[in-house]
Design a protein around this motif. Sequence first.
Motif, PDB file in Angstrom:
ATOM      1  N   VAL A   1      14.575   4.776  -3.864  1.00 40.40           N
ATOM      2  CA  VAL A   1      14.745   3.337  -3.651  1.00 40.40           C
ATOM      3  C   VAL A   1      13.468   2.562  -3.989  1.00 40.40           C
ATOM      4  O   VAL A   1      13.505   1.578  -4.720  1.00 40.40           O
ATOM      5  CB  VAL A   1      15.158   3.059  -2.185  1.00 40.40           C
ATOM      6  CG1 VAL A   1      15.298   1.559  -1.947  1.00 40.40           C
ATOM      7  CG2 VAL A   1      16.459   3.782  -1.851  1.00 40.40           C
ATOM      8  N   LEU A   2      12.366   3.035  -3.434  1.00 39.46           N
ATOM      9  CA  LEU A   2      11.124   2.264  -3.577  1.00 39.46           C
ATOM     10  C   LEU A   2      10.290   2.748  -4.766  1.00 39.46           C
ATOM     11  O   LEU A   2      10.148   3.948  -4.990  1.00 39.46           O
ATOM     12  CB  LEU A   2      10.293   2.368  -2.292  1.00 39.46           C
ATOM     13  CG  LEU A   2      10.931   1.718  -1.055  1.00 39.46           C
ATOM     14  CD1 LEU A   2      10.105   2.019   0.181  1.00 39.46           C
ATOM     15  CD2 LEU A   2      11.080   0.210  -1.239  1.00 39.46           C
ATOM     16  N   PRO A   3       9.684   1.789  -5.497  1.00 39.47           N
ATOM     17  CA  PRO A   3       8.896   2.143  -6.682  1.00 39.47           C
ATOM     18  C   PRO A   3       7.407   2.287  -6.389  1.00 39.47           C
ATOM     19  O   PRO A   3       6.574   1.806  -7.131  1.00 39.47           O
ATOM     20  CB  PRO A   3       9.146   0.938  -7.589  1.00 39.47           C
ATOM     21  CG  PRO A   3       9.265  -0.206  -6.625  1.00 39.47           C
ATOM     22  CD  PRO A   3       9.849   0.333  -5.350  1.00 39.47           C
ATOM     23  N   GLY A   4       7.036   2.937  -5.276  1.00 36.94           N
ATOM     24  CA  GLY A   4       5.619   2.982  -4.895  1.00 36.94           C
ATOM     25  C   GLY A   4       5.283   1.785  -4.044  1.00 36.94           C
ATOM     26  O   GLY A   4       6.155   1.182  -3.409  1.00 36.94           O
ATOM     27  N   LYS A   5       3.993   1.406  -4.046  1.00 35.78           N
ATOM     28  CA  LYS A   5       3.587   0.268  -3.210  1.00 35.78           C
ATOM     29  C   LYS A   5       4.289  -1.012  -3.658  1.00 35.78           C
ATOM     30  O   LYS A   5       4.384  -1.291  -4.855  1.00 35.78           O
ATOM     31  CB  LYS A   5       2.070   0.076  -3.261  1.00 35.78           C
ATOM     32  CG  LYS A   5       1.644  -1.144  -2.453  1.00 35.78           C
ATOM     33  CD  LYS A   5       0.162  -1.224  -2.212  1.00 35.78           C
ATOM     34  CE  LYS A   5      -0.185  -2.579  -1.603  1.00 35.78           C
ATOM     35  NZ  LYS A   5      -1.573  -2.678  -1.174  1.00 35.78           N
ATOM     36  N   VAL A   6       4.736  -1.799  -2.709  1.00 36.35           N
ATOM     37  CA  VAL A   6       5.497  -3.008  -3.027  1.00 36.35           C
ATOM     38  C   VAL A   6       4.611  -4.252  -3.026  1.00 36.35           C
ATOM     39  O   VAL A   6       4.716  -5.106  -3.893  1.00 36.35           O
ATOM     40  CB  VAL A   6       6.678  -3.176  -2.036  1.00 36.35           C
ATOM     41  CG1 VAL A   6       7.400  -4.486  -2.287  1.00 36.35           C
ATOM     42  CG2 VAL A   6       7.634  -1.986  -2.162  1.00 36.35           C
ATOM     43  N   LYS A   7       3.707  -4.328  -2.070  1.00 35.17           N
ATOM     44  CA  LYS A   7       2.934  -5.575  -1.900  1.00 35.17           C
ATOM     45  C   LYS A   7       1.759  -5.683  -2.880  1.00 35.17           C
ATOM     46  O   LYS A   7       1.323  -4.698  -3.466  1.00 35.17           O
ATOM     47  CB  LYS A   7       2.391  -5.648  -0.471  1.00 35.17           C
ATOM     48  CG  LYS A   7       3.477  -5.720   0.585  1.00 35.17           C
ATOM     49  CD  LYS A   7       4.100  -7.103   0.625  1.00 35.17           C
ATOM     50  CE  LYS A   7       5.193  -7.154   1.681  1.00 35.17           C
ATOM     51  NZ  LYS A   7       5.880  -8.436   1.695  1.00 35.17           N
ATOM     52  N   ALA A   8       1.243  -6.901  -3.001  1.00 39.43           N
ATOM     53  CA  ALA A   8       0.150  -7.189  -3.936  1.00 39.43           C
ATOM     54  C   ALA A   8      -1.174  -6.587  -3.459  1.00 39.43           C
ATOM     55  O   ALA A   8      -1.311  -6.207  -2.300  1.00 39.43           O
ATOM     56  CB  ALA A   8      -0.005  -8.700  -4.086  1.00 39.43           C
ATOM     57  N   LYS A   9      -2.119  -6.507  -4.392  1.00 38.15           N
ATOM     58  CA  LYS A   9      -3.489  -6.098  -4.059  1.00 38.15           C
ATOM     59  C   LYS A   9      -4.159  -7.263  -3.339  1.00 38.15           C
ATOM     60  O   LYS A   9      -4.093  -8.405  -3.793  1.00 38.15           O
ATOM     61  CB  LYS A   9      -4.236  -5.776  -5.349  1.00 38.15           C
ATOM     62  CG  LYS A   9      -5.641  -5.241  -5.185  1.00 38.15           C
ATOM     63  CD  LYS A   9      -6.235  -4.944  -6.584  1.00 38.15           C
ATOM     64  CE  LYS A   9      -7.707  -4.553  -6.496  1.00 38.15           C
ATOM     65  NZ  LYS A   9      -7.916  -3.113  -6.293  1.00 38.15           N
TER      66      LYS A   9
END
Lengths: 391, 294
Positions: B151-159
């Motif tokens: 489902v998730l493509p790795g980290k979702v939030k911004a740097k």
Amino acid sequence: MMKVVRGFYAVAYSVKLCRPDVICAYPITPQSEIVENIAQMYANGELGNCEYITAESEFGAASILVGASAAGARTYTATCSQGLILMSEVLWNAAGMRLPIVLTIANRSLSAPLSIWNDHQDSMAMRDAGIIQMYVENNQEVHDMMPQAFKIAENHKVLLPMMVCMDGYKLTHAYEPVDLLSQELVDEFLPPYDPPVKMTTKEPYTFGSYATPASYMEFRVAVYNAMERARKVIEDVYKEWAEISGRDWGGNIVAENCEDADVCVMAMGSLVGLVREVVKELRDEGKKVGFIKIRTFRPFPADEIAKAVDNAEKVIVFERSLSMGSDAPVTLDVKSAIHKKAIDVYSPVVGLGGRDVPQNLVKSIIEEVMENKVEPGTYFRGLKDYEEVIV
Amino acid sequence: MSENMRLFGSGHGACPGCGLPIAVKSVLEATGPCFVANSTGCLEIISSQYGKSAWGVPYIHSVFENAAAVAAGIEAALKALGRKDEGPVVVFAGDGATADIGIGCLSGMFDRGHDVLYVCLDNEAYQNTGNQQSGLTPPGSSTTTTPAGKVLPGKVKAKKDMPAIALAHKARYVATASVAFPRDITRKVKRALEFEGPKYIQIHSVCVTGWGIDGKQAIPVARLAVETALYPLIEFEDGQLVRVRKIKDRKPVEEYLKPQRRFRHLFKHPKGKEVIAELQRVADENAKKFGLDA
């Protein structure tokens, strides 16, 4: 110079006379007035070259002092309660790095529930950190203790942080006559801090190395040994203070009328004065009861206590804190100190979160032990009738 | 032996291709003898083992989240003891120690205006402990705590935008740098030290294990981060943008992402295209905001 001052001023004034290089703190009730007084002295230019810093938290304050102490500065802070346990990660680290930071603890309870009032749960939570702990009974004693604390902590045989614990509000905010020390006397007693090593570009050392299993244990044992050596250093400093100041507060404990006592009663902190009075009263009534004031809590004066209670059948330890799931902290140490003796230990827990401990309560607690109306162990006095919701 | 080898040299245990020794030596080249406060993390572990310290400068490691405060304390002590002339006070802290767990102490140090150079060694995750995500992990990166899954493509939030946070604190000098450009690091540190007060330099530093690249790819990959504008090299003095590293023929972000194992899933994941598009948007925005395109 005798003056009627409040406890926080007695501390602040004494700290000033110790000429610290870096003071860093974060305000917390009821410690705030200690650092506010120091801040005023700083604002007035009365602290010489000292840097006074208000940190963004107690965690930051302790961390700033780690850097300052490692760089060779005499360092001081004051805190209590939530602030002290917020500092705890750093204070364990400071003890391990052998940095002699001196703290005044304005003893206050721990949350939850939130309470700004006094007991000893905060400093007891720091019991095993490698910090020397001593408790004072009044504001003259705390005033006298600050120079002694620096001298003990900074002794090259010790080099550990030291906490001088005074009961929040009960002492910090109390008006008492205090014979304020002179700068000359403190200067004569307390030499400038001269660390064996410090951070300097002239001779670069690495502080705070990490240790593999091949070396970690030796470092921790070294802290243990330093705390053991502190026993003698503390005794010597207490004695030297008595000579130079003319006020003898005694050693790691002060035992009164214990030689012939069947029951020895122990207390720490501001409760000392009251319990001592009650014991005297009972003695005047012909009861064979003695009193022990515990001054130093870490290192724990086990030998002194074992010796003092040698002829007793019963010991009462007035507890101002708890250890959930075991005996209260002072009791644990007292039991350990006298484990070879057939002495019953009674641990009335009183005055948590600032609950009043009146004289008649203290008297009834001692009398019920003398009259065999209570079993040895931990029990609570001054407790109200209440119903627990979660059972 | 060169000066920077004397100040940080033999004995460190960094992986071949690790950016940290390049960053540290380039900093020390500019500072000369100085006081170092280091947070717990990669650099601390590779350089400060008891009996094997790689440091030729006075060095202290206290705990994970307090290097900024420890440095502030050193600076205060040097001031009080009249020893400011012994050298500058420098923090080396990882991205997690800076942007996550230590941001309170960092904010306090900035706010009080301590004369400290804070160097964030940004390898974009908790690499010392095996690539767990930090606030400076870029979106799309597969870390052990933000793994790519069905489902998730790795980290979702911004740097997290740490330079902006430093600027908001009125840090006197704020810059980013990259281990691909070591002389630029040294120049920036020299410039930073001309300012009295807090200074912040964030150095993009390759982690071969966490990013999943070979040692020999380390510098080319670091360079691609700059050449795609994903890691803009910018310099602020007293709040004003004064210099940027211009980019000739800016490259698409795929060129930076492709060689790295941490981004590889983006090229086959159902949400991969979306994430790559977002990263390209960030790069385009950087280029526009800082005027990077030559």
